[in-house]
Motif scaffolding. Structure first.
Motif, PDB file in Angstrom:
ATOM      1  N   ASP A 159     -73.272 -50.702  22.407  1.00 54.84           N
ATOM      2  CA  ASP A 159     -71.869 -51.060  22.179  1.00 54.84           C
ATOM      3  C   ASP A 159     -70.951 -50.220  23.054  1.00 54.84           C
ATOM      4  O   ASP A 159     -69.926 -50.665  23.524  1.00 54.84           O
ATOM      5  N   ILE A 160     -71.353 -48.979  23.240  1.00 59.26           N
ATOM      6  CA  ILE A 160     -70.506 -48.034  23.973  1.00 59.26           C
ATOM      7  C   ILE A 160     -71.354 -47.407  25.087  1.00 59.26           C
ATOM      8  O   ILE A 160     -72.467 -46.955  24.835  1.00 59.26           O
ATOM      9  N   GLY A 161     -70.831 -47.405  26.279  1.00 55.89           N
ATOM     10  CA  GLY A 161     -71.571 -46.810  27.393  1.00 55.89           C
ATOM     11  C   GLY A 161     -70.857 -45.577  27.912  1.00 55.89           C
ATOM     12  O   GLY A 161     -69.666 -45.637  28.224  1.00 55.89           O
ATOM     13  N   LEU A 162     -71.579 -44.459  27.985  1.00 57.34           N
ATOM     14  CA  LEU A 162     -71.000 -43.233  28.554  1.00 57.34           C
ATOM     15  C   LEU A 162     -71.314 -43.223  30.045  1.00 57.34           C
ATOM     16  O   LEU A 162     -72.477 -43.283  30.431  1.00 57.34           O
ATOM     17  N   ILE A 163     -70.284 -43.144  30.848  1.00 61.31           N
ATOM     18  CA  ILE A 163     -70.502 -43.119  32.293  1.00 61.31           C
ATOM     19  C   ILE A 163     -69.708 -41.967  32.911  1.00 61.31           C
ATOM     20  O   ILE A 163     -68.807 -41.410  32.276  1.00 61.31           O
ATOM     21  N   GLY A 164     -70.043 -41.645  34.137  1.00 61.21           N
ATOM     22  CA  GLY A 164     -69.294 -40.602  34.840  1.00 61.21           C
ATOM     23  C   GLY A 164     -70.176 -39.927  35.871  1.00 61.21           C
ATOM     24  O   GLY A 164     -71.371 -40.240  35.989  1.00 61.21           O
ATOM     25  N   TYR A 249     -62.281 -40.328  39.453  1.00 58.28           N
ATOM     26  CA  TYR A 249     -62.073 -41.543  38.666  1.00 58.28           C
ATOM     27  C   TYR A 249     -62.322 -42.780  39.516  1.00 58.28           C
ATOM     28  O   TYR A 249     -63.077 -43.688  39.155  1.00 58.28           O
ATOM     29  N   LYS A 250     -61.696 -42.779  40.706  1.00 56.43           N
ATOM     30  CA  LYS A 250     -61.770 -43.973  41.559  1.00 56.43           C
ATOM     31  C   LYS A 250     -63.181 -44.206  42.080  1.00 56.43           C
ATOM     32  O   LYS A 250     -63.610 -45.344  42.261  1.00 56.43           O
ATOM     33  N   LEU A 251     -63.877 -43.117  42.326  1.00 57.81           N
ATOM     34  CA  LEU A 251     -65.247 -43.249  42.847  1.00 57.81           C
ATOM     35  C   LEU A 251     -66.129 -44.027  41.852  1.00 57.81           C
ATOM     36  O   LEU A 251     -66.841 -44.962  42.210  1.00 57.81           O
TER      37      LEU A 251
END
Ligand SMILES: Nc1nc2c(ncn2[C@@H]2O[C@H](COP(=O)(O)OP(=O)(O)OP(=O)(O)O)[C@@H](O)[C@H]2O)c(=O)[nH]1
Ligand SMILES: [Mg+2]
Length: 319
Positions: A159-164, A249-251
């Motif tokens: 349901d929730i994806g952690l990205i970064g 952020y943009k990357l």
């Protein structure tokens, strides 16, 4: 380690052979034919299961076989049918037939999907008697069961994806919100395989850090971006220690877009992580920078319970 891709061979049961036999008793030395039919081979079905680890059995069991039908016997005895085999496959698995290229998805726990049909049992010689041939000497062999070579790929229905970026605090956040115990480290690419945790009935997936070119397979790359394709919310973690928050952020947004532009349409929550490492003024500046890019921005620290509590209701807005 989560097994999310496997190639297996599925073989349905072979049909039993028909029997060639003739009645024999006190009165008849050579009676009519009484060879029974062979039983049908068992078919193999897939059925969904709510267990994301269910593909792991196939890492050592690569061949799945249905039961063979039993051969026919004398006195018109039918061979028993082979039992059908129902294989549990996680919901969200895409199955590709590697020969025909057909694909289907396992979507629920209720539907039984026929994957390989059992072979038909052969008819015994009793079925072949006719006016012109009262003593047929032949019976049919059982038909072989269908054999399929299948590629199973689990696209997690989180349901929730952690990205970064790597090292931005994704796994730490997962460990705080859920009962998962992912590896956490002060270096990039601590996470090598997706971790999952359950938060208030919602599945949160923590994938390895993304880097520039990830959508083209760089770093751990696109192998894991598929895990966020179906999530309802993306939680984008940005390390507040970064010298260029906007660029970070943009990357990541660019990588999402390059992988699948639809990902940009998902609801996104941006987290400025490790806020305890920043003085108040710098934190505010960085937060304001991000607020120009996204309205849902929160500064958090795992050492500040209030910041996590504040975030919780936003994670629950999945519908
Ligand atoms: N001071 C501070 N450190 C944190 C916080 N959250 C995470 N860290 C540290 O940041 C480092 C990276 O954390 P991880 O959770 O492993 O980061 P990740 O984004 O999962 O990293 P990858 O798996 O490599 O992509 C670890 O040393 C954590 O202890 C925080 O709120 N405050
Ligand atoms: Mg991690």
């Amino acid at each position: 380690m989560l097994v999310d891709e496997v190639t297996i061979t599925v073989r349905a049961g072979n049909g039993g052979n028909g029997s060639v036999n003739f009645k024999r008793n006190g009165q008849t030395a050579k009676g009519g034919p009484d060879g029974g039919n062979g039983g049908n081979g068992g078919s193999v079905y897939f059925q969904g299961v709510n267990d994301i680890t269910a593909l792991s059995v196939f890492s050592y069991k690569k061949v799945i076989e249905g039961e063979d039908g039993v051969n026919g016997g004398r006195q018109n005895l039918y061979g028993r049918n082979g039992k059908d085999l129902i294989v549990k496959v996680p919901i969200g698995t895409f199955v590709t037939d590697l020969i025909s290229k057909e694909t289907f998805e396992i979507i629920d726990e209720d539907t039984k999907i026929l994957v390989a049909s059992g072979g038909k049992g052969g008819r015994g010689n009793n079925e072949f008697k006719s006016a012109t041939n009262q003593t047929p000497m032949y019976a049919e062999p059982g038909e072989p069961g269908e054999v399929k070579k299948l590629f199973l790929e689990l696209k997690l229905v989180a349901d929730i994806g952690l990205i970064g970026l790597p090292n931005s605090g994704k796994s730490t956040l997962l460990s705080i919100l859920t009962n998962a115990h992912p590896k956490i480290g002060d270096y990039p690419f601590t996470t090598l395989e997706p971790n999952l945790g359950v938060y208030n009935g919602l599945i949160i997936s923590d994938i390895p850090g993304l880097i520039e070119g990830a959508s083209k397979g760089k770093g751990l790359g696109d192998k894991f971006l598929k895990h966020v394709e179906k999530t309802k919310i993306l939680v984008h973690c940005i390390d507040s220690n970064s010298q260029d928050i906007k660029k970070d952020y943009k990357l990541i947004r660019k990588e999402l877009e390059d992988y699948n532009p639809e990902l940009l349409k998902k609801r996104e929550i941006v987290l400025l992580t490790k806020k305890d490492t920043q003085d108040e003024k710098t934190l505010k500046e960085k937060l304001n920078l991000l607020k120009k890019l996204n309205k849902r921005v929160f500064a958090i620290s795992v050492f500040d319970d209030a910041s996590i509590s504040y975030l919780r209701p936003y994670l629950e807005e999945v519908s």
